[in-house]
Design a protein around this motif. Structure first.
Motif, PDB file in Angstrom:
ATOM      1  N   GLY A 310       0.808  -1.208   0.000  1.00 28.05           N
ATOM      2  CA  GLY A 310       0.000   0.000   0.000  1.00 28.05           C
ATOM      3  C   GLY A 310       0.844   1.262   0.000  1.00 28.05           C
ATOM      4  N   GLN A 337      -0.575   0.238  -7.078  1.00 27.88           N
ATOM      5  CA  GLN A 337      -1.879  -0.419  -6.951  1.00 27.88           C
ATOM      6  C   GLN A 337      -2.853  -0.092  -8.068  1.00 27.88           C
ATOM      7  OE1 GLN A 337      -3.491  -0.071  -2.806  1.00 27.88           O
ATOM      8  NE2 GLN A 337      -1.792   1.342  -2.565  1.00 27.88           N
ATOM      9  N   LEU A 503      -2.262  -8.280   0.864  1.00 27.93           N
ATOM     10  CA  LEU A 503      -2.453  -6.846   0.660  1.00 27.93           C
ATOM     11  C   LEU A 503      -1.855  -6.127   1.870  1.00 27.93           C
ATOM     12  CD1 LEU A 503      -6.171  -6.794  -0.610  1.00 27.93           C
ATOM     13  CD2 LEU A 503      -4.071  -6.824  -1.985  1.00 27.93           C
ATOM     14  N   ASP A 507      -5.185  -0.389  -0.189  1.00 27.24           N
ATOM     15  CA  ASP A 507      -6.620  -0.085  -0.212  1.00 27.24           C
ATOM     16  C   ASP A 507      -7.101   0.436  -1.553  1.00 27.24           C
ATOM     17  OD1 ASP A 507      -7.545  -0.500   2.632  1.00 27.24           O
ATOM     18  OD2 ASP A 507      -5.887   0.872   3.000  1.00 27.24           O
ATOM     19  N   TYR A 521      -5.518  -9.387   4.073  1.00 31.46           N
ATOM     20  CA  TYR A 521      -5.274  -7.952   4.256  1.00 31.46           C
ATOM     21  C   TYR A 521      -4.530  -7.735   5.566  1.00 31.46           C
ATOM     22  CZ  TYR A 521      -6.100  -2.938   4.747  1.00 31.46           C
ATOM     23  OH  TYR A 521      -5.929  -1.582   4.892  1.00 31.46           O
ATOM     24  N   GLY A 529      -9.528  -2.143   1.152  1.00 28.37           N
ATOM     25  CA  GLY A 529      -8.772  -3.392   1.067  1.00 28.37           C
ATOM     26  C   GLY A 529      -9.309  -4.473   1.967  1.00 28.37           C
TER      27      GLY A 529
END
Length: 668
Positions: A310, A337, A503, A507, A521, A529
């Motif tokens: 992220g 992303q 992840l 997000d 996540y 996310g």
């Protein structure tokens, strides 16, 4: 360079320096309210009086008096002492005696200087005047009866922020500072006037009546709201961060911070993930760490695993995830992303090579798909400085207000191959030309075409590199150094169809990218996310863990932990270390220090704190053709990440300043 004496101490100062600066060079303290080294000289508070010989037998304002050869300056004579006491007496004529309820109490220049230079009593018995409060928006609270008309806020808005929306009404004793038509100040830097205000007239509205400065624990950190790497100080009490203030770093943020940097901190206590979750029959259910890890282990992924970083992630987290995937046999790492896929074979070709401080010396600048005001507000202030020095700015992209004159030449990337004559002429005369490619330019495929301008416009010279890429994600350069980039971007990861996807606070990934994969996540907010994840592992926000960050110019910086994560949340590296045991791929570190040491051994540049990483200039061979229109990647400056979206203050800034909604203010 004039040489003069200050209280018998001989000093030599640069030509154009003021007497006040000469006094500081001699180590003498001179009180002041209106003077600020980053703003123009106003000379209206008269607190900085000194005695000067040769000269008239009266005290003179040192902030507005040029230093001259053979001057004799006296800062502590009876004349000076009496004059300063008189000025302080005047300043306090109308100032209300409300220090016990003033948010500036404990860090107020007026308090400090009235004790040090005031008389201790007043001879005035007239009623004090009162001034109605002015509305300046969701960030700045006003109590204008306290105002001493130093005009710092007016000069900041005009000179630094470039938004001329604060000014003065009336004259003399009736003078009042106000915003234009008492509307909200539409600047993403408005919170800086709170720091500039030497009294309690302008204070932080979200922080009002929260705490006194001596109650707070102060922690040095690095901001993650953009890629500038603003140096900040986190003030916390108990387990909550109450405010973020800028620290001085001349190379990065000077002493400013954006409103998002300052006021998104209230989002740290809202919408938080404080326990693991596992999706059962389509619904996320609370679980223990053991149950969450077991659910991940049950996925027979083998080497078919990927990690998406992220925008807010620190380098240690990315390194721990990279190490885990490496032991599982995968190199599917990506941090872009939203689908960007620019070439990263040369990190110097995606770096801000002019440096943040250096861009203010440029004399011709071409912006390619860069809304600098939103992508990096504190780089925008540097470009404003360049414009004041005479730089010409040209831009390709949708027209926006960047707060300085810009010649918009169109919104077609094809212009990069045939720049107008006005641009080529300006760059032909420029000693320090610069091109800045923003997120919109990268997304539209302008990387190769913009690199062709290095030779066309002569961007690289002895002692100067004017080719710059403007990132807006705090994790971007650190991620690229750690290998979080596939040749084709996130499309390559999607094409590999991984069975298991981590992840890491990611997000902004479109929900359908990994619909068939088992997604885990690892993050701190229940944002986009987390909504589609199969397992949620609650992690620490940037205020709750130490970390290394690399800003857009390749500067390596570190922040410390201010508070602890809530509930069962843990630091990201510790989560990945514990998970590696369960998956049978145990990572070789048990402490944060060991993670950092391993990371530095892998990428030595990440251990050179405060320095610019040396990427070595090289231009990759890319297709120089580009066409099509540009769209800026940031649609809402105030809501760019999970923390900001959870912040009530940022939500209000967005709705009021960008979308025109009005808020009723309660009478006070």
């Amino acid at each position: 360079m004039p040489t003069l004496t200050v209280d018998g101490i001989e000093v030599t100062v640069p030509a154009g320096a003021t007497v006040l600066q000469a006094c500081e060079a001699a180590g003498k303290e001179v009180p002041r309210f209106c003077y600020h080294e980053r703003l123009s000289i106003a000379g209206n508070c008269r607190m900085c009086l000194v005695e000067v010989k040769p000269g008239p037998p009266k005290p003179q304002a040192s902030c507005a008096l040029p230093a001259a050869d053979k001057q004799e300056i006296f800062t502590a004579t009876p004349m000076v002492k009496k004059a300063r006491e008189g000025v302080m007496e005047f300043l306090l004529i109308n100032h209300p005696l409300d220090c016990p309820i003033c948010d500036q109490g404990g860090e107020c220049d007026l308090q400090d200087q009235s004790i040090a230079y005031g008389k201790g009593h007043s001879r005035y018995h007239e009623n004090k005047r009162a001034v109605t409060e002015k509305y300046m928006g969701p960030i700045v609270k006003t109590v204008m009866t306290r105002c001493i008309q130093c005009t710092r806020c007016v000069r900041f808005a005009e000179e630094v922020a470039g938004v001329e929306e604060i000014g003065a009404l009336y004259r003399g004793e009736n003078m009042q500072i106000t915003s234009y038509l008492e509307k909200a100040v539409t600047s993403e830097l408005s919170g800086n006037v709170v720091d500039l205000c030497p009294v309690g007239a302008l204070t932080s509205k979200p922080y009002a009546f929260e705490a006194r400065p001596w109650e707070l624990k102060k922690t040095y950190a690095i901001d993650v709201m953009d890629a500038v790497g603003t140096n900040i100080r986190l003030d916390s009490r108990g387990r909550q961060v109450l405010r973020a203030l800028p620290r001085i770093n001349e190379d990065v943020n000077e002493e400013w911070a954006s409103d998002k940097t300052r006021h998104a901190v209230d989002g740290l206590v809202r919408g938080r993930l404080d326990k693991p979750y596992v999706r059962v029959n389509g619904k996320l259910q609370p679980a223990t760490w053991g149950e969450a890890f077991a659910a991940i282990k049950a996925v027979d992924a083998g080497a078919s695993v990927a990690a998406i970083a992220g925008d807010l992630v620190d380098c240690e987290t990315m390194y721990a995830a990279k190490a885990l995937l490496g032991r599982m046999g995968s190199t599917l790492l990506e941090g872009r992303q939203t689908g960007m896929a620019y070439d990263v074979t040369s990190l110097s070709a995606v770096n801000f090579n002019s440096t943040i401080a250096g861009i203010e010396t440029a004399d011709a600048i071409l912006l390619v798909g860069a809304n600098v005001r939103w992508e990096a507000p504190l780089v925008n202030t540097r470009i404003r400085k360049a414009v004041k020095r005479g730089a010409k700015v040209f831009a390709i992209g949708p027209e926006v207000d960047l707060t300085y004159p810009v010649t918009w030449i169109g919104n077609d990337l094809g212009l990069l191959g045939s720049l107008p004559q006005a641009v080529t002429e300006a760059f032909g005369k420029a000693a320090r030309p610069a091109v800045i490619v923003g997120g919109g330019g990268l997304k539209a495929g302008a990387h190769g075409a913009s690199l062709k301008l290095v030779d066309t416009l002569g961007l690289v010279k002895e002692g100067w590199n004017g080719y710059n890429v403007l990132h807006f994600s705090a994790s971007r350069m650190g991620g690229l150094m750690l290998g979080y980039a596939q040749a084709g971007g996130i499309a390559d990861v999607t094409a590999a169809a991984p069975k298991l996807v981590f992840l890491l606070g990611a997000d902004e990934v479109p929900a359908d990218k990994f619909a068939s994969a088992f997604t885990v996540y690892v993050g701190h907010h229940g944002d986009k996310g987390a909504h589609g994840a199969d397992v949620i592992l609650p992690a620490a926000a940037y205020t709750e863990k130490p970390g290394t960050y690399v800003n857009l110019e390749g500067r390596v910086q570190r922040g410390d932990r201010a508070v602890f994560p809530p509930g069962d949340a843990r630091e990201d590296w510790a989560i990945l270390r514990a998970l590696s045991d369960v998956l049978g791929h145990t990572l070789p570190f048990d402490t944060f220090e060991a993670v950092r040491a391993a990371m530095i051994a892998d990428v030595p540049a990440l251990g050179d704190v405060g320095a610019l990483a040396d990427y070595g200039w090289s231009v990759p061979a890319l297709d120089g053709a580009a066409s099509g229109e540009i769209a800026y990647p940031i649609a809402d400056f105030y809501l760019t990440n999970a923390i900001a979206r959870a912040s009530e203050t940022m939500q209000r800034c967005s709705s009021e300043l960008l979308h025109g909604e009005s808020y009723a203010e309660a009478a006070e």
